[in-house]
Design an enzyme around this catalytic site. Sequence first.
Site, PDB file in Angstrom:
ATOM      1  N   ASP A  41      -3.903  -9.048   7.621  1.00  0.00           N
ATOM      2  CA  ASP A  41      -3.129  -8.070   8.402  1.00  0.00           C
ATOM      3  C   ASP A  41      -1.780  -7.877   7.685  1.00  0.00           C
ATOM      4  O   ASP A  41      -1.083  -8.846   7.406  1.00  0.00           O
ATOM      5  CB  ASP A  41      -2.906  -8.581   9.823  1.00  0.00           C
ATOM      6  CG  ASP A  41      -2.175  -7.559  10.679  1.00  0.00           C
ATOM      7  OD1 ASP A  41      -2.824  -6.610  11.128  1.00  0.00           O
ATOM      8  OD2 ASP A  41      -0.952  -7.746  10.850  1.00  0.00           O
ATOM      9  N   LEU A  42      -1.471  -6.604   7.372  1.00  0.00           N
ATOM     10  CA  LEU A  42      -0.239  -6.319   6.621  1.00  0.00           C
ATOM     11  C   LEU A  42       0.987  -6.523   7.510  1.00  0.00           C
ATOM     12  O   LEU A  42       0.985  -6.179   8.706  1.00  0.00           O
ATOM     13  CB  LEU A  42      -0.255  -4.876   6.098  1.00  0.00           C
ATOM     14  CG  LEU A  42      -1.366  -4.513   5.105  1.00  0.00           C
ATOM     15  CD1 LEU A  42      -1.233  -3.061   4.685  1.00  0.00           C
ATOM     16  CD2 LEU A  42      -1.333  -5.425   3.887  1.00  0.00           C
ATOM     17  N   ASP A 100      -3.892  -1.369   9.594  1.00  0.00           N
ATOM     18  CA  ASP A 100      -3.386  -2.144   8.462  1.00  0.00           C
ATOM     19  C   ASP A 100      -4.126  -3.475   8.305  1.00  0.00           C
ATOM     20  O   ASP A 100      -3.585  -4.441   7.778  1.00  0.00           O
ATOM     21  CB  ASP A 100      -1.887  -2.387   8.611  1.00  0.00           C
ATOM     22  CG  ASP A 100      -1.559  -3.122   9.925  1.00  0.00           C
ATOM     23  OD1 ASP A 100      -2.495  -3.328  10.733  1.00  0.00           O
ATOM     24  OD2 ASP A 100      -0.391  -3.477  10.124  1.00  0.00           O
TER      25      ASP A 100
END
Length: 753
Positions: free
Chosen positions: A635-636, A678
């Site tokens: 997960d960004l 994301d």
Amino acid sequence: MGSVRKSAWMIAAVGLGLHLLAQTGALRLAFPEAWLMIALATLTSVLGYRWVVPLVAGASLLDALLGARRFLLELVALYGISSLLAAWFGARLRRAYAERKRSSRLISLLVRGQKEFYGLSTRSAVLEALPTILEEYGQGHVSVWEPEAEGGGFRRVAASRSFPQDCHVIAGDGIVGQAFGEKRPVYLSDVRSNPRYLPASASGSWPLCELALPLLEQGEAIGVLNLEYPEPLGQESRQALMHFAQGVSRHLDHLSERSTLALLAELNRAVYSAQDLAGLGERALALLGQVFELDGGSLVQQDGSRLRALAFWGDLAPQERALLEEGIPFGQGLAWEVLRTGQPLFSDHYASEARALPVLKASGVQALLLHPVALPGAQRVRFLLGFQTRRRRRWRQSEKEMLARACRVVGLALEGVLERQRIKTLLSLQQSVLELSPEAAYGQILQTAVAMVPGAEAGSLLVWKDGAFEFRATQGYDLEGLRGVRFSLEQQRAWHDDPAGWQRGLPRIRSSALTEASLETGLPEDKKEQARLEEIKANLHLPIRYAEEVLALLNLDNLHDPSAFDHDSLHAAQLFAPVVATLLHDLRYRQRLEEAALTDVLTGLSNRRAFDLRLAEELERARRYAYPLSLLVMDLSGFKAINDRLGHKQGDQALQAVASTLKKQRRNGDSLYRWGGDEFAAILPHADLEGAIAAATRYHRAIGALEIGGMRLGVNIGAACFPKEAQDAEALLHLADERMYQAKSRKVPLAMD
């Protein structure tokens, strides 16, 4: 003969009368004794030697009484010499007359006999009829002999009624054996003086002469006609009997050829109506086995490194059937040698063969026939007809020639069945591939190729994808160990080693320097074991072209025989190529449609649906081959700020940059996914927990180095490993997702608690 005697007495009477007239002075003759000499010579030529002395004595006494005492001794000598000469000449004439009479009778008998045996339709019937035909001539013995299967002797086939009935077998070193071995007549004018004479019976009376006449069939001696007579045979009689034997041999040739043609016609009808290889084999075996009086047989085909039976006939032991069904391993027994040389093998003492199979020896096989069945135009033999008996057996030349012609008929029929079978196989392949997943379709295509191309026992299929050829299916090799190996177009063109053939999509065969060529054209050194390079003895390489593009490469291998592939292999591969090219083209088009549905449009990575499908497949594969598999969920961090401050366009560029960076950092064989928003994921085959941590660290560092509009990105990663930490997809995903949230809450790149 009576008229000759009368004429002789008349001539003698005239000569005596002229002599008396001259001696009494009634008739003047210059040499009156000459007429008496003529009379004596005429009588002794008819009456024989025993009358010479009485007649000469009587003539001398007559001359003495008539007053010819002065020259009496000279006259006695002259009378005696002339009478002896006349008696000798008369005896010669009588013998010649008797011989001519016997010869005429014999010739008449033989002409009648030839008419009789020309009406006989089998070899055994002809041989059995000969004594009956010839026993009318003279008072001797007539017998026919055939060589025994073992022991070197001869067994009696037939004999005249006068022949000793207790004599059924004779040794092979007598006159019969000599005539048989030398294939020429042997005549003994006096058997008592020849040590090679073998009396038929110790109790029987010995004949005076013997004539052994070989009987030939297609130039090979198959028996001996033996004649024994109490008096010598004249030259004319011997010549007549020799001509008779030659006539018998010509008739045997005719019967053999007629039998062969009848057999071939029947065989042709039987095999050409067969629908498959098993049915063809059963019909051919049954017909040939019965004609040659054999116990059992099989039609055998080379199947990779084994010889397997397609059909059985007759009495075969269960262990023999089991061996032939499982297949004779490469190089074992005599059959592989027959395949290699293409020459038939006729063994009349199988147990003594150095390479005899223990199973056949244990089941009591005594005589064995292995005959290659060549397909028209093929140099390499891949089929054998095998027959056996549990008794010793001689294989005649005519039988060998008949079998050779029969095997040519079987070969022609096999070619037709094989062509129909190949077409049927390709149609079935077209049908089945439409219903399979791409990976399963690749496997089915390769399996069909290995089964269809003669000589193949292993292989691989490489498919063009993303600018390189990569392994998509293997048979006989470790596919997982070869995943990730990629070859350029130039490397595979060099491996093919035939530029013109590559352009036309033609197969090529290589059987030397395979290891060196493989390494030189791109195979990594550490993949030699998985590729079994040291084991490959022959390779058939086929570029599969569609239009102007090479879609895939088919490698078919033999691990035992350098000469496994031949023209028939090339023919089958060429028949296979266009059908598979169409299938692969359709398969690629279908894959592209599926990939479009499974691909994230923005980043080009696979989407969440593709992830779910791939994770299940990879887990199943890891479970089957017992290797670890790890999952990363990412997960960004910092992405929302970029999106909010710089806009969605910059946000999209950020996602694309992350995807590009992940691709650069992944190992061959790893797969990347964008779940949405994301969130990203990676599936790592053959990676344990340490490998997963190493991959996560690479990804974290690479993403942390990205800068979008002056703003940096980060990532939170959760990792989980099969089978150490989770046993199924749901548990694996749950654990990785949980660890990702732990990393996010702790604001660290990776959490493993």
